[in-house]
Design a protein around this motif. Structure first.
Motif, short mmCIF file in Angstrom:
data_model
loop_
_atom_site.label_atom_id
_atom_site.label_comp_id
_atom_site.label_asym_id
_atom_site.label_seq_id
_atom_site.Cartn_x
_atom_site.Cartn_y
_atom_site.Cartn_z
N GLU A 218 0.83 -1.21 0.00
CA GLU A 218 0.00 0.00 0.00
C GLU A 218 0.86 1.26 0.00
OE1 GLU A 218 -3.35 0.39 -0.37
OE2 GLU A 218 -3.14 -1.74 -0.88
N VAL A 219 1.93 1.25 0.78
CA VAL A 219 2.85 2.40 0.79
C VAL A 219 3.45 2.60 -0.60
CG1 VAL A 219 5.04 3.27 1.68
CG2 VAL A 219 3.36 2.26 3.25
N ALA A 220 3.87 1.51 -1.22
CA ALA A 220 4.46 1.59 -2.56
C ALA A 220 3.46 2.16 -3.57
CB ALA A 220 4.96 0.22 -3.00
N LYS A 221 2.22 1.70 -3.50
CA LYS A 221 1.18 2.18 -4.43
C LYS A 221 0.96 3.68 -4.26
CE LYS A 221 -1.47 -2.10 -5.00
NZ LYS A 221 -2.75 -2.80 -4.68
N LYS A 222 0.98 4.14 -3.03
CA LYS A 222 0.79 5.57 -2.78
C LYS A 222 1.96 6.37 -3.34
CE LYS A 222 -2.08 4.85 1.30
NZ LYS A 222 -2.17 4.85 2.78
N GLU B 60 22.42 7.08 -10.34
CA GLU B 60 21.10 7.74 -10.30
C GLU B 60 20.18 7.24 -9.20
OE1 GLU B 60 20.93 8.32 -15.19
OE2 GLU B 60 19.53 6.96 -14.19
N ILE B 61 20.45 6.06 -8.64
CA ILE B 61 19.51 5.42 -7.73
C ILE B 61 19.51 6.10 -6.35
CG2 ILE B 61 21.04 3.69 -6.66
CD1 ILE B 61 17.69 2.76 -8.26
N ILE B 62 18.34 6.22 -5.76
CA ILE B 62 18.21 6.74 -4.40
C ILE B 62 16.97 6.13 -3.77
CG2 ILE B 62 17.05 8.83 -5.27
CD1 ILE B 62 18.23 10.32 -2.85
N SER B 63 17.11 5.63 -2.55
CA SER B 63 16.02 4.95 -1.87
C SER B 63 15.35 5.91 -0.89
CB SER B 63 16.54 3.73 -1.11
OG SER B 63 17.11 2.79 -2.00
N LEU B 64 14.02 5.95 -0.96
CA LEU B 64 13.21 6.78 -0.08
C LEU B 64 12.81 5.98 1.17
CD1 LEU B 64 10.82 8.35 -2.75
CD2 LEU B 64 13.03 9.22 -1.94
N PRO B 65 12.36 6.65 2.22
CA PRO B 65 11.88 5.92 3.39
C PRO B 65 10.84 4.87 2.98
CG PRO B 65 12.02 8.25 3.89
CD PRO B 65 12.29 8.11 2.42
N MET B 66 10.99 3.66 3.49
CA MET B 66 10.03 2.59 3.18
C MET B 66 9.87 1.71 4.41
SD MET B 66 7.94 0.61 1.76
CE MET B 66 7.60 1.08 0.08
N ASN B 67 8.67 1.70 4.93
CA ASN B 67 8.30 0.79 6.01
C ASN B 67 6.78 0.70 6.03
OD1 ASN B 67 7.22 2.67 8.28
ND2 ASN B 67 9.15 3.65 7.67
N PRO B 68 6.24 -0.31 6.70
CA PRO B 68 4.78 -0.50 6.67
C PRO B 68 3.99 0.59 7.37
CG PRO B 68 5.91 -2.49 7.44
CD PRO B 68 6.91 -1.39 7.45
N TYR B 69 4.67 1.47 8.12
CA TYR B 69 3.96 2.38 9.01
C TYR B 69 3.99 3.83 8.55
CZ TYR B 69 5.35 -1.81 11.43
OH TYR B 69 5.60 -3.12 11.72
N LEU B 70 4.49 4.07 7.35
CA LEU B 70 4.46 5.43 6.81
C LEU B 70 3.01 5.88 6.67
CD1 LEU B 70 7.18 5.37 4.01
CD2 LEU B 70 7.20 6.83 6.04
N THR B 71 2.71 7.05 7.20
CA THR B 71 1.35 7.57 7.14
C THR B 71 1.11 8.31 5.82
OG1 THR B 71 1.90 9.71 8.12
CG2 THR B 71 1.39 7.87 9.64
N GLU B 72 -0.15 8.54 5.54
CA GLU B 72 -0.50 9.30 4.34
C GLU B 72 0.14 10.68 4.37
OE1 GLU B 72 -2.59 9.19 0.71
OE2 GLU B 72 -3.31 7.86 2.28
N ASP B 73 0.13 11.32 5.54
CA ASP B 73 0.72 12.65 5.67
C ASP B 73 2.22 12.61 5.41
OD1 ASP B 73 -1.71 13.79 6.24
OD2 ASP B 73 -1.40 13.87 8.42
N GLU B 74 2.88 11.57 5.91
CA GLU B 74 4.33 11.47 5.70
C GLU B 74 4.64 11.24 4.23
OE1 GLU B 74 6.05 9.67 9.91
OE2 GLU B 74 5.02 8.31 8.52
#
Length: 362
Positions: A255-259, A340-354
Motif C-alpha cells: 500500500e505504501v508503494a502504491k501511494k 542515479e539510484i536513491i532509496s526513499l523511506p520505506m516501512n509498513p507504518y508510513l502515514t499518508e501525511d508522511e
C-alpha cells in the motif's frame, strides 16, 4: 516533519509484549544456541514459504557461503552473478576461491539480465546466483532454463525478497537453493544478524544442517569442513513472533508503494520502480532514479527526510575485485543506475501525511 526510514522502534512497540515474553522465555531456559525455538522457526518458515526444508543460520552472508559449500563450489570454479548488489553476493564466491563472473542488469528491474548470461558461461561455470534486488524476484524461469541447458545450479539471493512471489510461488521455493537475510532492516528482520536457506532437496537440506555446525553429523564427528553458522535462539524467538504478522506487513508495504507510485507519477526527471506483471515485491526498498541525485538527497536531508543509496559503486569497480580485471564501461547499465539510484523511506507504518510530505518535497 522528521521521517523515520525503517521505523523499527515503532514496530517493536507494536509487538513488544510478545517479543519481550519470547526473549524472556529463552533467558529463563538459558538455551542460547540451537534451542527449541530454532526448530519452531524452521517449521514456521517452511509453512510460510511452502519450501520443503528451511535451515536457519547466522546471517544472509553465511547463508550464501553455506549454499556454495553445499553445492561443492570450489577453487577455480566460476559463478555468474550481478555487479549491482550488496557485496555479500560476490564476496562469498571469492572467499571460497571461486571466481565471480558478472553479468549486467535489466534497466527496469535492476535484476540480472538473462539475455546476457549464456555468453559468460565457460567449462568452469558451476552456478548462477541471481539477486532479487529491492525485493523483486529475477526472471527465474529463463535463468533456470539456461542452468538446465548447461547443467548449472541456481542459488537465489533473496536477502531482500523474503515473501515475494514469481508466478504465485514464493521465491524461497525457486532454484536449487534460495537464501534470505533477517538483518534488522529487512522486511522480516531480527534484532541482530540472521538468515535462512530454503530447498526442496532433502540431501542438500541435511548437508546444510551439518555445514552450519562445523560439518558435524554428530558431536565431534565432522563429515564436512563447515562453519559456525548457527542462528542464536533469541533471534529465532523474535522472528517467531514477527513472522505471525508478516503477511499483514507485506500488504502494508504494498500500500505504501502504491501511494508513492501514484503521488510521484507526475514528477518530472525521475524514474519510478518497476515490478514485472508476474511478480510481487516485498518493497525492501523504494528506489527512484534521477540524474540530480546528489542535489535531491541534500535537499531532502535539509527537510528531515532520510534517504539511502543502494548501491553507489558496482561490484566490478570495487577495489577488492581488482583481481578480476574489470574496468569502467564493462557493465554500462549497472554503472548508470548506480549514479542515479536513491532509496526513499520505506516501512509498513508510513502515514499518508508522511508520504504526502516526502512526495511534495521531491
Amino acid at each position: 516533519m522528521k521521517i523515520d526510514f525503517a521505523n523499527l522502534q515503532y514496530q517493536y512497540q507494536l509487538y513488544k509484549k510478545e517479543i519481550d515474553k519470547a526473549i524472556q522465555n529463552v533467558l529463563d531456559k538459558s538455551n542460547y544456541i540451537m534451542g527449541e525455538e530454532i526448530n519452531i522457526l524452521e517449521e514456521n518458515l517452511e509453512e510460510f514459504t511452502n519450501a520443503k526444508y528451511a535451515i536457519a543460520c547466522s546471517s544472509g552472508t553465511d547463508a550464501l557461503l553455506l549454499a556454495l559449500l553445499a553445492l561443492n563450489i570450489k577453487e577455480g570454479d566460476e559463478v555468474i552473478t550481478t555487479p549491482f548488489t550488496f557485496i555479500s553476493t560476490a564476496e562469498t564466491i571469492a572467499l571460497i576461491g571461486a571466481k565471480p563472473v558478472f553479468v549486467d542488469i535489466d534497466d527496469k528491474t535492476y535484476n540480472i539480465d538473462p539475455n546476457l548470461i549464456e555468453e559468460k558461461i565457460t567449462n568452469r561455470t558451476k552456478a548462477i546466483i541471481p539477486v532479487a534486488l529491492y525485493g523483486q524476484p529475477p526472471k527465474i524461469d529463463e535463468i533456470v532454463n539456461i542452468a538446465k541447458k548447461y547443467n548449472l545450479k541456481v542459488v537465489i539471493d533473496g536477502a531482500q525478497s523474503f515473501g515475494a512471489t514469481h508466478n504465485g510461488i514464493k521465491d524461497s521455493c525457486l532454484g536449487d537453493l534460495s537464501i534470505t537475510s533477517f538483518f534488522p532492516a529487512k522486511p522480516l528482520g531480527c534484532y541482530g544478524d540472521g538468515g535462512a536457506l530454503f530447498t526442496n532437496n532433502k540431501e542438500l537440506a541435511q548437508k546444510l544442517k551439518q555445514l552450519r555446525v562445523h560439518g558435524q553429523n554428530k558431536r565431534y564427528h565432522h563429515k564436512y569442513i563447515g562453519i559456525g553458522g548457527r542462528l542464536d535462539t533469541i533471534q529465532a524467538a523474535i522472528l517467531n513472533v514477527k513472522l505471525k504478522y508478516f503477511n499483514d506487513e507485506l500488504l502494508l508495504r504494498e500500500e505504501v508503494a502504491k501511494k508513492y507510485l501514484k503521488k510521484l507519477s507526475f514528477k518530472e526527471n525521475i524514474i519510478l520502480p518497476f515490478v514485472e506483471h508476474n511478480c510481487t515485491s516485498t518493497w525492501a526498498q523504494f528506489s527512484i532514479r534521477t540524474e540530480n541525485r546528489d542535489i535531491l538527497q541534500a535537499r531532502l536531508k535539509e527537510v528531515g527526510i532520510p534517504t539511502s543509496i543502494h548501491y553507489p559503486i558496482p561490484l566490478h569497480l570495487q577495489v577488492c575485485f581488482n583481481f578480476l580485471n574489470y574496468k569502467k564501461g564493462d557493465f554500462p547499465i549497472s554503472e548508470k543506475i548506480s549514479k542515479e539510484i536513491i532509496s526513499l523511506p520505506m516501512n509498513p507504518y508510513l502515514t499518508e501525511d508522511e508520504i504526502d510530505y516526502i512526495c511534495e518535497k521531491i
